[in-house]
Design a protein around this motif. Structure first.
Motif, short mmCIF file in Angstrom:
data_model
loop_
_atom_site.label_atom_id
_atom_site.label_comp_id
_atom_site.label_asym_id
_atom_site.label_seq_id
_atom_site.Cartn_x
_atom_site.Cartn_y
_atom_site.Cartn_z
N TYR A 36 10.12 -9.10 3.57
CA TYR A 36 9.25 -8.21 4.34
C TYR A 36 8.17 -7.60 3.46
CZ TYR A 36 12.94 -8.44 7.84
OH TYR A 36 13.86 -8.87 8.75
N LEU A 122 6.76 -1.73 8.20
CA LEU A 122 7.54 -2.97 8.20
C LEU A 122 8.21 -3.20 9.54
CD1 LEU A 122 9.06 -2.79 4.61
CD2 LEU A 122 7.07 -4.11 5.38
N ARG A 126 7.58 -6.49 11.90
CA ARG A 126 8.69 -7.30 12.42
C ARG A 126 8.79 -7.24 13.94
NH1 ARG A 126 11.62 -4.56 8.07
NH2 ARG A 126 12.58 -3.29 9.67
#
Length: 139
Positions: A36, A122, A126
């Motif tokens: 990530y 993050l 995602r």
């Protein structure tokens, strides 16, 4: 510091100077390991050997300039030399890549600037969150 904040370090690399070694490793990491987050340290100054931003931009699919801008703004409150940093922040696939300065002190100061908001960024990357419209008091 990242581990203390709940991040898992999956790989650490020490690369020789030059654009191609970093570019190829960034591609490998993003496309195969798919972390990530990738943080680079060093290579963001004015020296002819400082090509980290160029290698990072070469692999970018999208830019995420706010992080690099925030790091520079925060660092400028500490030293006027921060304006000499050329670090960038970009996205490749589901990976955020952030260029940090080379000194340990400057890395710590940079983390102070963005580590608190990083989890949300993050999550958005995602697809797990979407609302970035919070006030400073809510962060």
């Amino acid at each position: 510091r990242l581990e203390a904040s709940g991040y898992e370090i999956v790989e650490r690399l020490l690369l020789p100077d030059g654009l191609e070694p970093l570019r190829s490793q960034l591609i490998r990491l993003c496309d195969q390991r798919q972390p990530y987050l990738i943080l680079t340290t060093g290579g963001t100054g004015f020296s002819p050997r400082d090509v980290t931003p160029e290698a990072t931009l070469a692999v970018a699919e999208r830019q995420a300039p706010g992080i690099a801008e925030a790091i520079r703004a925060h660092s400028l409150s500490i030293t006027p030399r921060a304006m000499l940093s050329r670090g960038v922040s970009v996205l490749r696939g589901g990976t955020l890549i952030v260029n940090l300065p080379g000194s340990v002190k400057a890395v710590e100061e940079s983390l102070d600037c963005f580590l608190e908001v990083l989890p949300h960024g993050l999550e958005v990357l995602r697809g797990e969150a979407g609302d970035c419209g919070v006030t400073r008091s809510e962060v």
